[in-house]
Design an enzyme around this catalytic site. Sequence first.
Site, PDB file in Angstrom:
ATOM      1  N   ASP A  33      67.934  24.093 -76.084  1.00 10.24           N
ATOM      2  CA  ASP A  33      67.237  24.977 -77.039  1.00 10.24           C
ATOM      3  C   ASP A  33      65.872  24.357 -77.382  1.00 10.24           C
ATOM      4  O   ASP A  33      65.794  23.178 -77.741  1.00 10.24           O
ATOM      5  CB  ASP A  33      68.098  25.119 -78.303  1.00 10.24           C
ATOM      6  CG  ASP A  33      67.533  26.111 -79.300  1.00 10.24           C
ATOM      7  OD1 ASP A  33      68.211  27.113 -79.590  1.00 10.24           O
ATOM      8  OD2 ASP A  33      66.414  25.875 -79.809  1.00 10.24           O
ATOM      9  N   ASP A  92      64.686  31.306 -76.008  1.00 11.18           N
ATOM     10  CA  ASP A  92      64.502  29.854 -76.138  1.00 11.18           C
ATOM     11  C   ASP A  92      65.751  29.010 -75.905  1.00 11.18           C
ATOM     12  O   ASP A  92      65.729  27.820 -76.141  1.00 11.18           O
ATOM     13  CB  ASP A  92      63.830  29.517 -77.475  1.00 11.18           C
ATOM     14  CG  ASP A  92      64.768  29.022 -78.551  1.00 11.18           C
ATOM     15  OD1 ASP A  92      65.850  29.616 -78.700  1.00 11.18           O
ATOM     16  OD2 ASP A  92      64.412  28.053 -79.230  1.00 11.18           O
ATOM     17  N   GLU A  93      66.822  29.623 -75.432  1.00  8.01           N
ATOM     18  CA  GLU A  93      67.993  28.767 -75.194  1.00  8.01           C
ATOM     19  C   GLU A  93      68.864  29.267 -74.052  1.00  8.01           C
ATOM     20  O   GLU A  93      68.850  30.452 -73.716  1.00  8.01           O
ATOM     21  CB  GLU A  93      68.815  28.610 -76.471  1.00  8.01           C
ATOM     22  CG  GLU A  93      69.344  29.895 -77.054  1.00  8.01           C
ATOM     23  CD  GLU A  93      69.925  29.652 -78.442  1.00  8.01           C
ATOM     24  OE1 GLU A  93      71.044  29.149 -78.525  1.00  8.01           O
ATOM     25  OE2 GLU A  93      69.234  29.978 -79.422  1.00  8.01           O
TER      26      GLU A  93
HETATM   27  N1  DCP Z   1      63.073  33.732 -84.098  1.00  8.95           N
HETATM   28  C1  DCP Z   1      62.638  34.764 -84.902  1.00  8.95           C
HETATM   29  N2  DCP Z   1      63.269  34.992 -86.096  1.00  8.95           N
HETATM   30  C2  DCP Z   1      64.322  34.233 -86.491  1.00  8.95           C
HETATM   31  C3  DCP Z   1      64.787  33.187 -85.689  1.00  8.95           C
HETATM   32  C4  DCP Z   1      64.121  32.970 -84.483  1.00  8.95           C
HETATM   33  O1  DCP Z   1      61.711  35.466 -84.526  1.00  8.95           O
HETATM   34  N3  DCP Z   1      64.918  34.487 -87.645  1.00  8.95           N
HETATM   35  C5  DCP Z   1      62.334  33.436 -82.860  1.00  8.95           C
HETATM   36  C6  DCP Z   1      61.247  32.408 -83.168  1.00  8.95           C
HETATM   37  C7  DCP Z   1      61.815  31.116 -82.716  1.00  8.95           C
HETATM   38  C8  DCP Z   1      62.674  31.540 -81.547  1.00  8.95           C
HETATM   39  O2  DCP Z   1      63.157  32.843 -81.877  1.00  8.95           O
HETATM   40  O3  DCP Z   1      60.804  30.180 -82.342  1.00  8.95           O
HETATM   41  C9  DCP Z   1      63.834  30.614 -81.284  1.00  8.95           C
HETATM   42  O4  DCP Z   1      64.725  30.587 -82.371  1.00  8.95           O
HETATM   43  P1  DCP Z   1      65.460  29.272 -82.858  1.00  8.95           P
HETATM   44  O5  DCP Z   1      66.518  29.690 -83.800  1.00  8.95           O
HETATM   45  O6  DCP Z   1      65.868  28.461 -81.675  1.00  8.95           O
HETATM   46  O7  DCP Z   1      64.366  28.515 -83.731  1.00  8.95           O
HETATM   47  P2  DCP Z   1      63.184  27.568 -83.291  1.00  8.95           P
HETATM   48  O8  DCP Z   1      63.159  27.331 -81.830  1.00  8.95           O
HETATM   49  O9  DCP Z   1      61.920  28.096 -83.876  1.00  8.95           O
HETATM   50  O10 DCP Z   1      63.533  26.216 -84.061  1.00  8.95           O
HETATM   51  P3  DCP Z   1      64.680  25.142 -83.741  1.00  8.95           P
HETATM   52  O11 DCP Z   1      63.962  23.864 -83.424  1.00  8.95           O
HETATM   53  O12 DCP Z   1      65.476  25.028 -84.991  1.00  8.95           O
HETATM   54  O13 DCP Z   1      65.472  25.655 -82.581  1.00  8.95           O
HETATM   55 MG    MG Z   2      64.900  26.737 -80.837  1.00  6.95          MG
HETATM   56 MG    MG Z   3      67.419  29.153 -80.292  1.00 13.69          MG
END
Ligand code: DCP
Ligand code: MG
Ligand code: MG
Length: 367
Positions: free
Chosen positions: A18, A113-114
């Site tokens: 991720d 992203d994962e």
């Molecule tokens: N995303 C979004 N709204 C959310 C959660 C996520 O638009 N409520 C989008 C933006 C994030 C991407 O999906 O960058 C990936 O979600 P993640 O939950 O993996 O969050 P991040 O990658 O941003 O942070 P982390 O380091 O906690 O994985």
């Molecule tokens: Mg993420």
């Molecule tokens: Mg994610």
Amino acid sequence: MKTRVGKPQEYKAIIHADFDAFYTSVEQRDDPYIAGKPVLVGGSVEGRGVVASASYEARKFGIRSAMPMSRALRLCPHAIRRTSRFDVYRQVSRQVLNIFREITPLVEPLSLDEAYLDVTDQETRTYAPPFIARDLKRRIESEVDLTISVGVATSKSVAKIASDLEKPNGLTVVRPGSESRFLFPLPVERLWGIGPKTRQKLNSIGIETIGELSKYREDWFSKNFGSNGELLRLMCQGIDDRPVNVARIRKSYSSETTLTEDTDDPGTLREIVSRLSQDVGRSLISNGMSGKTVRLKLRSSDFITYTRQKTLTESVQLSSEIAEVALDLLKRELGVGEKFRLLGVGVSRFDLLENDGDVIQFRLSGF
Ligand code: DCP
Ligand code: MG
Ligand code: MG
């Protein structure tokens, strides 16, 4: 593919990868000026937008995904705000999935992203899964200039929990046989499918950790969680046989409701469509997805079901954007003397292979 040289035991080797702060990390990568600073990607304050992604520097101020942008900027007034560049994120996602697929054909993307990778067949006596994971991280860092966090375990659910534990840039290995030791001290909400409401209910009867939950017997699980009970019970033990599923692709998100009473009242119908749009927006946001086609489903009081849809040039994700299109579709169906008994709103047409990753919601029914 490498040949497998006599495996000591029959267990799977699953990696969950991720990206760290995906959208904001891409923005920081592409603009060195904002690297190392609090950055927020999401909607505008004026448009009542929410935070999609917060850089780790911004999280120190208590900012989290899905928080209203206005609140985030109150917590950290000097945060730098950027709007989403979905096309770039999609391109990065595709590039990384291709790297994953060079390692194993068994790749299951969950969202942009994962992904899960089944590397059971890549394991040899001298090349154990933790090394495969380490090399994977290095490759992404050198070829894509971004960091991922990785979990290595014998099942999907344990690998996913593991990848989240040492973010950012983490590598967490749960060795075969040590699943319970790893899981038991963790809070129940780490388990997939345990949302805030179920967590609260479990806490209210004194269950805080996975270890405490795991003590209950089969009949307790089936009484309280219905047909998903057994799955949850086994997940508490770190047992999860779901295969990494290459073909499973989620094509749409939708929400529908049957009205308590058939109605043609425009105000009521509009309110319901707004609420359904919110549900769909929330699902899209929490899965990091967006789609170009908004669909309105209607069932009239004489049980005729039909749909109206509109395909946009840009992908939508936010509830407000979905509601705008859905309400416009609804407007054309009003005022012709027809009453409705069911309404639904959906968003579809995702540009990339994206799926829901076997999303399971465990809901307590027995309390
Ligand atoms: N995303 C979004 N709204 C959310 C959660 C996520 O638009 N409520 C989008 C933006 C994030 C991407 O999906 O960058 C990936 O979600 P993640 O939950 O993996 O969050 P991040 O990658 O941003 O942070 P982390 O380091 O906690 O994985
Ligand atoms: Mg993420
Ligand atoms: Mg994610």
